[in-house]
Design an enzyme around this catalytic site. Sequence first.
Site, mmCIF file in Angstrom:
data_model
loop_
_atom_site.group_PDB
_atom_site.id
_atom_site.type_symbol
_atom_site.label_atom_id
_atom_site.label_comp_id
_atom_site.label_asym_id
_atom_site.label_seq_id
_atom_site.Cartn_x
_atom_site.Cartn_y
_atom_site.Cartn_z
ATOM 1 N N ALA A 155 143.278 -72.062 -81.908
ATOM 2 C CA ALA A 155 143.880 -70.840 -82.439
ATOM 3 C C ALA A 155 142.889 -69.692 -82.394
ATOM 4 C CB ALA A 155 144.374 -71.070 -83.866
ATOM 5 N N TYR A 156 141.665 -69.956 -82.820
ATOM 6 C CA TYR A 156 140.640 -68.905 -82.806
ATOM 7 C C TYR A 156 140.389 -68.435 -81.378
ATOM 8 C CZ TYR A 156 136.275 -66.467 -83.816
ATOM 9 O OH TYR A 156 135.288 -65.511 -83.933
ATOM 10 N N SER A 157 140.217 -69.366 -80.463
ATOM 11 C CA SER A 157 139.949 -69.007 -79.072
ATOM 12 C C SER A 157 141.098 -68.199 -78.486
ATOM 13 C CB SER A 157 139.707 -70.272 -78.241
ATOM 14 O OG SER A 157 138.598 -71.007 -78.717
ATOM 15 N N SER A 159 143.433 -66.477 -80.079
ATOM 16 C CA SER A 159 143.604 -65.175 -80.737
ATOM 17 C C SER A 159 142.602 -64.158 -80.211
ATOM 18 C CB SER A 159 143.474 -65.322 -82.253
ATOM 19 O OG SER A 159 142.147 -65.651 -82.641
#
Length: 249
Positions: A155-157, A159
């Site tokens: 998710a972080y990557s 986003s």
Amino acid sequence: MANTYDFADRAAVVTGGARGIGRAVAERLIEGGARVALWDRDAAKAEETARELGPAAMAVAVDVTDYGSVERARDATLDQFSRIDVLVNNAGIAGPNAPTWEYDLDAWRQVMAINLDGPFHCCRAVAPVMIGQGYGRIVNVASIAGKEGNPNAPAYSASKAGLIALTKSLGKELAAHDIAVNAVTPAAAKTEIFSQMTEEFIGYMLSKIPRGRFVEVEEVASLIVFAASKECSFTTGSVFDVSGGRATY
């Protein structure tokens, strides 16, 4: 001695400005003569930071995932400063560490809402103000993870990759208005976001940095403040790397 840039008569917004990279950016902007609105969901911490930074700072409680809250924050800032020349989209979260096929659905949505919807909301609300002024600087704080992808951080990557793409799109849209839109892609810095990560994942990130250390928030702030200055007058839709050599593109 850090480089200084002229922000006299400029007004800036820094999301997630109460601590970490956001606070470091706010300090540098104020040193250059700017007035700075600290947009943060932690209202008490934002008020505390604003008091510490002095009369050039104001605290604004905002939830960047809620477009109505962002509009109200914009209006409150304009009521105080009359203009917004700089927008630094810094607010973000790491989310949990887990492989994609085990990643919690609600956690995915939360990371996307803060890290990607949030900057979109802020850009959407503030860009018309800058167009009306015929001037502006937008700096989006992405991540090396948005370039390379970190395992167990889907998710972080994703986003941050989306934020890089938003930067490129918006940069082209606003280029004719003397509004520069750029992103920075830092390696990990020792901020409160580390509390959301496992020790194993923190060790993985450090092992990928040729410099052999984590970036300091002041180092990230230095690059952001250049991109937010009038001296960044031609580059737009671009990505400034601050990954300690992890990425060289």
